[in-house]
Design a protein around this motif. Structure first.
Motif, short mmCIF file in Angstrom:
data_model
loop_
_atom_site.label_atom_id
_atom_site.label_comp_id
_atom_site.label_asym_id
_atom_site.label_seq_id
_atom_site.Cartn_x
_atom_site.Cartn_y
_atom_site.Cartn_z
N UNK A 112 0.82 -1.23 0.00
CA UNK A 112 0.00 0.00 0.00
C UNK A 112 0.85 1.28 0.00
N UNK A 113 1.90 1.39 0.83
CA UNK A 113 2.68 2.65 0.82
C UNK A 113 3.25 3.01 -0.55
N UNK A 114 3.54 2.02 -1.38
CA UNK A 114 4.09 2.27 -2.72
C UNK A 114 2.97 2.61 -3.69
N UNK A 115 1.87 1.86 -3.60
CA UNK A 115 0.75 2.11 -4.51
C UNK A 115 0.16 3.49 -4.25
N UNK A 116 0.08 3.84 -2.98
CA UNK A 116 -0.47 5.16 -2.61
C UNK A 116 0.34 6.29 -3.24
N UNK A 117 1.65 6.06 -3.36
CA UNK A 117 2.52 7.09 -3.96
C UNK A 117 2.63 6.94 -5.47
N UNK A 118 1.82 6.07 -6.02
CA UNK A 118 1.80 5.82 -7.47
C UNK A 118 3.17 5.38 -8.00
N UNK A 119 3.87 4.60 -7.20
CA UNK A 119 5.14 4.02 -7.67
C UNK A 119 4.82 3.01 -8.76
N UNK A 120 5.79 2.76 -9.63
CA UNK A 120 5.58 1.76 -10.69
C UNK A 120 5.84 0.37 -10.10
N UNK A 121 4.78 -0.23 -9.56
CA UNK A 121 4.93 -1.52 -8.88
C UNK A 121 4.67 -2.65 -9.87
N UNK A 122 5.60 -3.58 -9.93
CA UNK A 122 5.41 -4.77 -10.78
C UNK A 122 5.21 -5.95 -9.83
N UNK A 123 4.04 -6.59 -9.97
CA UNK A 123 3.74 -7.72 -9.09
C UNK A 123 4.12 -9.03 -9.77
N UNK A 124 4.99 -9.76 -9.12
CA UNK A 124 5.36 -11.10 -9.61
C UNK A 124 4.35 -12.10 -9.05
N UNK A 125 3.93 -13.05 -9.86
CA UNK A 125 3.00 -14.08 -9.39
C UNK A 125 3.64 -14.89 -8.27
N UNK A 126 2.81 -15.29 -7.31
CA UNK A 126 3.33 -16.12 -6.21
C UNK A 126 2.34 -17.26 -5.97
N UNK A 127 2.35 -18.27 -6.87
CA UNK A 127 1.37 -19.34 -6.70
C UNK A 127 1.54 -20.03 -5.35
N UNK A 128 0.46 -20.24 -4.65
CA UNK A 128 0.45 -20.83 -3.30
C UNK A 128 1.35 -20.06 -2.33
N UNK A 129 1.50 -18.77 -2.58
CA UNK A 129 2.30 -17.94 -1.66
C UNK A 129 3.78 -18.21 -1.72
N UNK A 130 4.24 -18.88 -2.78
CA UNK A 130 5.66 -19.22 -2.89
C UNK A 130 6.34 -18.26 -3.87
N UNK A 131 7.55 -17.88 -3.55
CA UNK A 131 8.23 -16.84 -4.34
C UNK A 131 9.63 -17.34 -4.73
N UNK A 132 9.72 -18.30 -5.64
CA UNK A 132 11.04 -18.84 -5.98
C UNK A 132 11.94 -17.78 -6.62
N UNK A 133 13.21 -17.79 -6.21
CA UNK A 133 14.13 -16.76 -6.70
C UNK A 133 14.40 -16.90 -8.20
#
Ligand SMILES: Cc1ncc(COP(=O)(O)O)c(C=O)c1O
Length: 379
Positions: A112-133
């Motif tokens: 939220x703090x980034x979106x509120x400031x209209x930062x260019x946020x890129x969301x990476x998918x995290x299937x089942x909450x997992x974030x492989x490097x």
């Protein structure tokens, strides 16, 4: 060792009445933390601002302790009121500096703090909450200037390999939300090559509500002035000069007004308590409880959603009607949370293997009760 952990339970009177496995939501405070609150209240009641110099000294001791706790320098630590507060201070510095990469499983305090400031946020998918490097690496193009990640994901328990991420980040800023790790697992901002970190006090740190920490790497304190400031962000604030704005050099510049002494002292007592037990010892104990939880669940034929390779203090069990199951457990005095498609179990070091057995036995009972209910319904 079993005797050691058994003895430590006397610091947590909550165990007398409840089976508390919900530290990912909020932890109880330990006795020494309650004593710190009580001592502060007595001092404020009887002596008020006579204590101010001693309170300021104590705050600096807690700052030094917090620095040691995460592998930082005291001048890199600011006291905040929450993870969200800290993340806002970070986003204030970085939101205009290019793309921000985070994942879709992050808790909103991270985003939220980034979106509120209209930062260019890129969301990476995290299937089942997992974030492989390996997936994250593919997203790292030249437009990404900041990587934001939780150390441990709140809804899956996925523990990010921050040493590897630090090596991968290049010249980007690495921002860590350590809320679901700090107090359970051993932190080291140097090893991680972290640039910023924020956390709160009330979960695994067991310091009670209202506090938090912000870490800003010294280099960035020098190079990036904050957008917000208050009278205590200024050097020699006690001169109360309303015409000068020569900013403090250290992270104390983020503490705008008078300190939240009771909250800071409670957090200090909590960190001191955890350090006396030993951060490695706590981490080992929690990971052992997690491994045992997984084992007992799989023996009882429950599906565990949390990764078996990225263990933390959080284990998520796939269960239909998770909210209903959580309520049923609560009626038996067992505290867990319903998160997404399952139940989140989050024991701390003072919990026991027997308590996990009790949880699994109750889950089995609920399952067979609902299976027989379904059969009756079908009949
Ligand atoms: C990863 C994470 N960050 C932040 C928070 C909330 O922190 P705060 O209320 O201090 O902003 C939570 C709460 O569950 C969380 O899991």
């Amino acid at each position: 060792m079993a005797a050691f952990w058994k003895k430590i339970r006397s610091d947590f009177p909550i165990v007398k009445k409840t089976l508390y496995l919900d530290h990912a939501s909020a932890g109880p405070i330990a006795k020494p933390v309650a004593e710190a609150y009580a001592e502060y209240a007595q001092n404020h009641l009887n002596r008020a601002d006579e204590c101010w110099p001693a309170w300021v000294r104590r705050r600096e001791e807690v700052r030094a302790l917090a620095a040691k706790f995460i592998g930082a320098k005291p001048q890199e630590i600011a006291f905040t009121s929450s993870t969200s507060h800290g993340m806002n201070m970070i986003a204030e510095l970085l939101s205009k500096k290019g793309g921000v990469l985070m994942n879709t499983a992050e808790f909103p305090s991270s985003s939220v703090p980034w979106l509120w400031r209209k930062a260019r946020v890129i969301f990476q998918d995290a299937p089942h909450g997992q974030v492989p490097l390996e997936i994250l690496r593919k997203k790292l193009n030249s437009k990404i200037k900041t990587i934001v990640t939780s150390w441990v994901q709140y809804a899956s328990g996925y523990r990010q390999d921050l040493v590897a991420l630090g090596k991968m980040k290049g010249d980007r800023f690495l921002v860590i939300n350590s809320t679901q790790g700090l107090g359970a697992l051993k932190a080291d901002v140097e090893k991680w090559q972290a640039d910023f970190l924020c956390t709160n006090s009330y979960k695994w740190l067991m310091g009670g509500y209202g506090g938090g920490l912000l870490y800003v790497r010294e280099k960035w304190l020098k190079e990036m002035p904050p957008l917000s400031a208050g009278w205590r962000s200024i050097q020699q604030a006690d001169r109360m000069d309303n015409q000068r704005v020569d900013l403090r050099q250290d992270a104390g510049r983020y503490e705008w007004g008078c300190p939240a002494f009771p909250v800071i002292f409670a957090l200090g007592a909590a960190m001191n308590y955890l350090m006396q037990i030993g951060r490695e010892r706590i981490e080992e104990r929690i990971l052992e409880l997690t491994r045992q939880t997984r084992l007992m669940l799989s023996e009882a034929d429950f599906e565990v959603l949390s990764s078996e390779y990225h263990l933390s203090g959080i284990t998520v069990i796939k269960l239909p009607r998770a909210q209903h199951v959580a309520r049923q457990l609560l009626s038996e005095g067992i505290y867990v949370s319903a998160r997404g498609p399952g139940i989140r179990v989050a024991p701390h070091f003072y919990n026991t293997f027997e308590e996990i057995e009790t949880l699994v036995a109750q889950l089995k009972r609920i399952r067979s009760k609902s299976a027989s209910g379904l059969k009756k319904h079908a009949a």
